[in-house]
Design an enzyme around this catalytic site. Structure first.
Site, PDB file in Angstrom:
ATOM      1  N   SER B 149      63.322  15.132  46.191  1.00 49.79           N
ATOM      2  CA  SER B 149      63.246  16.144  47.252  1.00 49.79           C
ATOM      3  C   SER B 149      62.363  17.316  46.822  1.00 49.79           C
ATOM      4  O   SER B 149      61.164  17.144  46.646  1.00 49.79           O
ATOM      5  CB  SER B 149      64.653  16.593  47.615  1.00 49.79           C
ATOM      6  OG  SER B 149      64.634  17.435  48.732  1.00 49.79           O
ATOM      7  N   ASP B 226      67.588   9.028  55.932  1.00 53.59           N
ATOM      8  CA  ASP B 226      67.607  10.385  55.377  1.00 53.59           C
ATOM      9  C   ASP B 226      67.404  11.386  56.516  1.00 53.59           C
ATOM     10  O   ASP B 226      66.367  11.377  57.180  1.00 53.59           O
ATOM     11  CB  ASP B 226      66.469  10.473  54.340  1.00 53.59           C
ATOM     12  CG  ASP B 226      66.445  11.796  53.584  1.00 53.59           C
ATOM     13  OD1 ASP B 226      66.976  12.800  54.095  1.00 53.59           O
ATOM     14  OD2 ASP B 226      65.880  11.801  52.480  1.00 53.59           O
ATOM     15  N   HIS B 260      69.755  10.800  51.733  1.00 54.04           N
ATOM     16  CA  HIS B 260      69.088  11.730  50.824  1.00 54.04           C
ATOM     17  C   HIS B 260      69.888  11.950  49.550  1.00 54.04           C
ATOM     18  O   HIS B 260      69.478  12.702  48.678  1.00 54.04           O
ATOM     19  CB  HIS B 260      68.904  13.076  51.542  1.00 54.04           C
ATOM     20  CG  HIS B 260      67.827  13.944  50.934  1.00 54.04           C
ATOM     21  ND1 HIS B 260      66.485  13.664  51.069  1.00 54.04           N
ATOM     22  CD2 HIS B 260      67.915  15.082  50.209  1.00 54.04           C
ATOM     23  CE1 HIS B 260      65.781  14.615  50.437  1.00 54.04           C
ATOM     24  NE2 HIS B 260      66.621  15.481  49.901  1.00 54.04           N
TER      25      HIS B 260
END
Lengths: 731, 282
Positions: B149, B226, B260
């Site tokens: 991320s 996600d 995620h």
């Protein structure tokens, strides 16, 4: 028994060996044997020696004893012994100098007392030896009954040397006068050299003994052979003679019988005549009586009867009386036909015709593709001048047809028959010939030529790092028994490696285990009863990477494979789509082709060069992947598909119609494919940048094959035999 | 710089440690996790830097990702720093989870009050490697970087801004184009001010367009489920397009069903470690 052996060394005489009394043989190292002469000496010696004393330490005494030794040595028992030898026929033996150590003088003498040399049976050699050494100290002649020692004792004060010229020990003092110009050496040295001589002669004697023993054995064998040969001849003669006798006897019987019958015939005939005669007589007599009676009858009756009688008589007398003897009493001269006996007699002294040879079964590996080596044996001592070998091919066809028979004449008991057809059976038989004729034919033996060599299908070799699969054509019309694969590691041109053979292969293919990253030369032989064929043309197999040929049987009609065997082309022009034939092995919908990957579980790696703009699919599939479906559309195939449309490259990794979402930014030109049976994985790589693209986890229950398809015209080029690059090994 | 060992746990025959030190760049105490594989006992190993995402500390990765087995097998030293300076008492640093504490965005801030402490880019690319090279059995020539991320963004920009420094780079659900996504805009405007040209220097998509350096091999995994992808925070397509244009090799995998979270990271971490090992152990 004083003989000379031919070829014996000149200074050595032949000693006669009695073949049948081995106990009389010479013992070169006699110990514990006695000799009368020696005993005599020993007595004398013991008189002279110090009882219980050893000569050591007493110089004059030592010297004397040394002299005594020498004397003993040379005279080998001395004069007196010769006399005794002649008397009892025993001979002296060569003393072993080791038995004459100074310090053990007394022992030696003691032994001397026990020693003897039987078996010589001749004084001659002994005498000659003595003469050779020349010395019998003092008076070495037959006059002396015993060895004369006292003289030595007289000389114990004088120093002695040895005159080589006279071959006699002399007093040092005398040297100057008598032996002034002679060669003189010290007594010690002379002793040594004398001992050496004795040694040598001992050795020669030993050799002679051995030779004689061998000769004796040989003679024995010859004896036996003579007996055997005699036995054979005897038998042969006997059987012939018996044959003749039987024939004669038979003839006799026959003749006798014939004569007997003749006699019987004659007698019967005569008897018949006799009987006839008798009857005649009887009739005559009867008539006579009747007539006489008639004469005494009355006149009237007389005349009646007389007339009748006259008739009767007339009739009777008119019948012929045969008084000729029909049968001759003589018997004709018999011509005795002894021709067959004569023949037999003649063949007695000629050779018998040989007995039938025995033809041997075919020896293994004695045949080639065009020849066989036929052998036979003769199990008798018959003289044979030549053999006649006949043969013809064995055929399954009806026996009515006569096969051409070939015949050849040879002198040996073997023959290499050439110009034959490979992988074929031939029937052989042989007869032996000599002056007496031909033997009966031997049994028939079937020999087979070796097969023709197979032809390896070099374009269809499949290999990987651990094994290779080769297949071949038989090279023979008829079946063979089995095949043998031979392989050698190619190391260096000079080194010849060990050849490994895989034998007993029933079919025309073989999977052979190999070492990785080597090169091998492989060839195949066909094998039948006659032996192995010549080697096929070899092929070279490299165990680097995996190699697979493309399987033309799977090729979609719109695909072609170039001559290199690895470029797959879909041309612009397309044939009209054909109806898929049922059960066809060809891809019908997907324009694809499959390879034949070696059925070995392990890791296989290959590469495909692709056109960036081409639409292609590469991957693996099972043999039985449905050919009317697209690759990747079923569970039996896994593949990577590339589509180029609107300047975009799209990549899919298809199995059972599913693909993950994958984006690849640099379009691979060379795709590496890793098939890993052990870890159940199929991986794809961009080879040029060592980039891993994707890995399938696939359950591979069987063996899969590489597959390639072109969705649009284009080409792809397959690369084989590549070792796995390092970056691939991480997967 | 003195290193203080905070914890040490044996894991897959290696050691998972946490250290604390006084950072010069960040002017505060910083912790980092470091995994030393068994091979490090006897020889120098390559170093792989992991940059965590928003809200993470040095703990998340070392306890949730489950990477130690792969690291042990491949013999890699893995260093996981914190995501921002801590305890600097800057006003507003704890107001949002996506800006300030735990959201350093791996930039060197130019704006007050952040510019003194928020120098995560220099920390990650300069200070931390020097510290590691001096104190641990690592080979200074073999270094790679990856992250998740915001950390993915960090990994990408560190690699793109330092051609040749890193042997390989990979990312989990990276923020690929921060200048265009809400997170990026918020963070960059806070740290870097309003001059968007300064922002591009920290934007992977932009950096790729002018990337001159040697070949990079980039692996990106992205969960299909996600939410941040759907929210437009991540924008991988832009990055991919730029890489395609520039012929920078990327394999981007859209993983069906994954989100995620660290569960997603744990699923594919082995692939990433192998990806790096290929280059670090070559």
């Amino acid at each position: 028994m004083d003989g000379k052996a031919a070829g014996a060394p000149p200074d050595f005489h032949f000693y006669p060996m009695d073949l049948y009394d081995p106990e009389d043989r010479l013992h070169p190292f006699p110990e514990g044997a006695t000799q009368t002469g020696r005993e005599a000496y020993a007595e004398m010696a013991e008189e002279a020696s110090e009882p219980g004393g050893v000569a050591l330490g007493k110089a004059p005494r030592a010297q004397e004893e040394e002299v005594d030794e020498l004397v003993h040595l040379y005279a080998l028992g001395g004069a007196g012994e010769w006399g005794s030898e002649l008397a009892d026929g025993s001979a002296p033996c060569a003393e072993v100098p080791e038995h004459l150590p100074l310090g053990a003088q007394r022992d030696w003498r003691g032994e001397a007392g026990e020693r003897s040399c039987p078996g010589w049976g001749a004084a001659g050699p002994g005498r000659d030896l003595r003469e050779a050494y020349g010395y019998a100290h003092g008076r070495a002649s037959e006059e002396y009954e015993c060895y004369v020692i006292p003289e030595e004792e007289d000389e114990d004060e004088a120093a002695l040397v040895f005159c080589v010229t006279c071959k006699a020990p002399v007093r040092a003092l005398e040297v100057s006068d008598e032996h002034g110009e002679h060669e003189v050496t010290a007594l010690d040295k002379a002793l040594e050299s004398a001992k050496d001589e004795v040694h040598k002669n001992m050795f020669k004697l030993e050799k002679q003994i051995l030779e004689m023993e061998n000769f004796a054995n040989h003679l024995e064998e010859v004896f036996i052979t003579v007996e055997e040969n005699f036995g054979r001849q005897e038998q042969n003669f006997e059987s012939h003679y018996n044959e003749i006798l039987e024939t004669l006897a038979q003839k006799y019987e026959e003749k006798m019988q014939a004569l007997g019958e003749k006699k019987k015939a004659k007698l019967e005939a005569l008897y018949g005549q006799l009987v006839g005669c008798g009857e005649n007589l009887d009739t005559c007599k009867e008539l006579m009586e009747t007539i006489e009676e008639m004469c005494h009858e009355e006149k009237v009756d007389f005349i009646k009867d007389a007339v009748a009688m006259a008739d009767r008589l007339g009739k009777f007398l008119n019948t012929d009386t045969d008084v000729e003897i029909t049968t001759q009493p003589d018997f004709e001269d018999q011509t005795l036909d002894f021709s067959d006996v004569e023949q037999l007699m003649c063949s007695l002294h000629t050779l018998p015709a040989p007995s039938a040879p025995v033809i041997n079964p075919q020896a293994p590996n004695s045949a080639t593709g065009s020849s066989v080596r036929v052998c036979w044996s003769l199990y008798s001592d018959d003289t044979v001048e030549s053999y006649q070998l006949s043969y013809r091919p064995v055929r399954d066809s009806a026996p009515g047809k006569d096969q051409a028979v070939f015949t050849m004449t040879v002198k040996e008991t073997y023959c290499s028959v050439t110009n034959l057809v490979p992988n074929t059976q031939y029937e052989f038989w042989v007869t032996a010939q000599n002056k007496a004729g031909s033997s009966p034919t031997s049994e028939r033996a079937v020999y087979m030529t070796a097969p023709s060599p197979p032809i390896i299908k070099s374009k269809e070799i499949q290999s990987c790092e651990e094994a290779a699969l080769i297949c071949w054509e038989s090279g023979n019309l008829n079946p063979v028994d089995s095949y043998t694969v031979e392989l050698t590691q190619v190391e260096t041109p000079e080194a010849s490696g060990v050849t490994e053979s895989v034998v007993g292969i029933p079919a025309c293919e073989s999977l052979v285990q190999l070492q990785p990253r080597q090169s091998y030369t492989m060839s195949v032989r066909a094998l039948n009863m006659g032996g192995p064929s010549a080697r096929s043309d070899p092929v070279t197999v490299h165990t680097t990477g995996s190699r697979f040929p493309l399987n033309q049987h799977t090729c979609h009609p719109w695909l072609t494979v170039a001559d290199d065997g690895f470029t797959v082309v879909r041309s612009e022009r397309e044939a009209p789509p054909k109806e898929p034939l049922p059960g066809n092995t060809r891809f019908s919908r997907c324009v694809a082709i499959m390879g034949n990957l070696i059925p070995v579980r392990g890791r296989h790696y290959w590469e495909v060069e692709v056109d960036e703009r081409a639409d292609y699919t590469v991957g693996v599939a099972f043999d039985d992947v449905p050919k009317e479906e697209d690759l990747g559309a079923n569970r039996l195939s896994w593949c990577m598909r590339h589509r180029f449309a609107s300047s975009r490259h799209e990549y899919e990794f298809l199995h059972n119609k599913a693909t993950p979402g994958i984006r690849i930014t640099v379009s691979p030109r060379k795709i590496g494919i890793l098939l890993d049976y052990e870890n159940s994985k199929l991986s794809f790589f961009n080879v040029d940048i060592s980039q891993h693209l994707y890995t399938f986890s696939c359950q591979l229950h069987g063996f899969v094959h590489p597959c390639f398809s072109l969705e649009k015209p284009g080409r792809l080029r397959i690369r084989n035999g590549i070792a796995m690059p390092t970056h691939v090994t991480f997967y | 710089m003195a290193l203080k060992e905070i914890s040490s746990n044996k894991c897959f025959e290696g050691l998972q440690k946490v250290f604390e030190h006084d950072s010069v760049e960040l002017s505060c105490k910083m912790k980092f996790g470091i995994y030393l594989p068994p091979k490090a006992e006897t020889e120098k190993c390559p170093a792989l830097y992991w940059l965590s995402g928003l809200t993470c500390t040095e703990q998340n990765f070392i306890s949730k990702a489950g990477y130690q087995q792969a690291a042990s097998e491949h013999g890699l030293v893995i260093i996981a720093p914190d995501t921002s300076p801590r305890g600097c008492s800057i006003k507003g640093e704890d107001e949002s989870w996506d800006f300030g504490t735990g959201a350093g965005f791996y930039v060197d801030a130019t704006e007050d009050p952040w510019k003194t402490n928020y120098r995560m880019y220099s920390y990650v690319t300069e200070e931390l490697p020097r510290l590691i090279n001096a104190n641990f059995p690592v080979d200074p020539q073999r270094m790679s970087i990856f992250g998740h991320s915001m950390g993915g963004h960090g990994a990408l920009i560190c690699a793109l801004k330092n051609p040749g420094k890193y042997k390989s780079v990979s990312a989990f659900a990276p923020i690929c184009n921060p200048v265009l996504c809400p997170w990026g805009k918020k963070a960059f405007s806070g740290y870097l001010g309003t001059d968007q040209s300064k922002w591009k220097a920290y934007d992977a998509t932009h950096l790729v367009k002018s990337y001159p350096g040697s070949q990079l091999d980039i692996l990106i995994d992205q969960g299909k489920d996600d939410q941040f992808l759907t929210d437009g925070q991540l924008l991988p397509d832009n990055f991919i397009a730029a890489c395609t244009e520039k012929k920078v090799p990327v394999v981007f995998r859209l993983q069906e069903g994954y989100d995620h979270s660290y569960y997603f990271i744990a699923t594919f971490i082995t692939d990433h470690i192998r990806h790096h090992a290929k280059y670090l152990n070559a």
